[in-house]
Design an enzyme around this catalytic site. Structure first.
Site, mmCIF file in Angstrom:
data_model
loop_
_atom_site.group_PDB
_atom_site.id
_atom_site.type_symbol
_atom_site.label_atom_id
_atom_site.label_comp_id
_atom_site.label_asym_id
_atom_site.label_seq_id
_atom_site.Cartn_x
_atom_site.Cartn_y
_atom_site.Cartn_z
ATOM 1 N N LEU A 16 0.851 -1.183 0.000
ATOM 2 C CA LEU A 16 0.000 0.000 0.000
ATOM 3 C C LEU A 16 0.887 1.233 0.000
ATOM 4 O O LEU A 16 1.772 1.364 0.854
ATOM 5 C CB LEU A 16 -0.900 0.020 1.236
ATOM 6 C CG LEU A 16 -1.854 -1.154 1.388
ATOM 7 C CD1 LEU A 16 -2.540 -1.092 2.740
ATOM 8 C CD2 LEU A 16 -2.872 -1.157 0.274
ATOM 9 N N GLU A 17 0.643 2.105 -0.939
ATOM 10 C CA GLU A 17 1.388 3.365 -1.013
ATOM 11 C C GLU A 17 0.549 4.446 -0.348
ATOM 12 O O GLU A 17 -0.607 4.648 -0.691
ATOM 13 C CB GLU A 17 1.658 3.741 -2.469
ATOM 14 C CG GLU A 17 2.402 2.667 -3.267
ATOM 15 C CD GLU A 17 3.836 2.472 -2.821
ATOM 16 O OE1 GLU A 17 4.398 3.393 -2.182
ATOM 17 O OE2 GLU A 17 4.399 1.407 -3.094
ATOM 18 N N LEU A 18 1.120 5.155 0.619
ATOM 19 C CA LEU A 18 0.381 6.180 1.350
ATOM 20 C C LEU A 18 0.396 7.529 0.665
ATOM 21 O O LEU A 18 -0.497 8.337 0.845
ATOM 22 C CB LEU A 18 0.953 6.329 2.762
ATOM 23 C CG LEU A 18 0.850 5.094 3.638
ATOM 24 C CD1 LEU A 18 1.499 5.357 4.985
ATOM 25 C CD2 LEU A 18 -0.598 4.697 3.814
#
Length: 83
Positions: A16-18
């Site tokens: 997951l890229e924030l």
């Protein structure tokens, strides 16, 4: 590592890229958490019960079967049960 775990350890990992910033400053991490917390919780609620879980057992004795191969028609990836 994700591909290896999927093929050999029956583990499906995701990344997951924030944000678009790969290395945000420490001072911004709390705000990144606040910005993404509800989305992360919603995602977890949706996927936590997807799939099949349980035990592979002998039909006669009910004993657990180790290393049983689980095959699903239409999916080209078999799963091997653990101990």
């Amino acid at each position: 590592m994700q591909d290896y775990n999927y093929v050999w350890a029956n583990c499906f990992e995701i990344t997951l890229e924030l944000s678009c910033c790969k290395y945000p400053p420490t001072s911004e991490l709390q705000q990144e958490w606040e910005n993404n917390r509800e989305s992360l919780f919603s995602f977890i609620e949706k996927v936590v019960h997807i799939g099949v879980k349980g035990f592979v057992r002998d039909a006669v004795t009910g004993a657990g079967l180790e290393n049983a191969t689980i095959v699903v028609a239409g999916i080209a990836h078999n799963i091997t049960a653990g101990k």
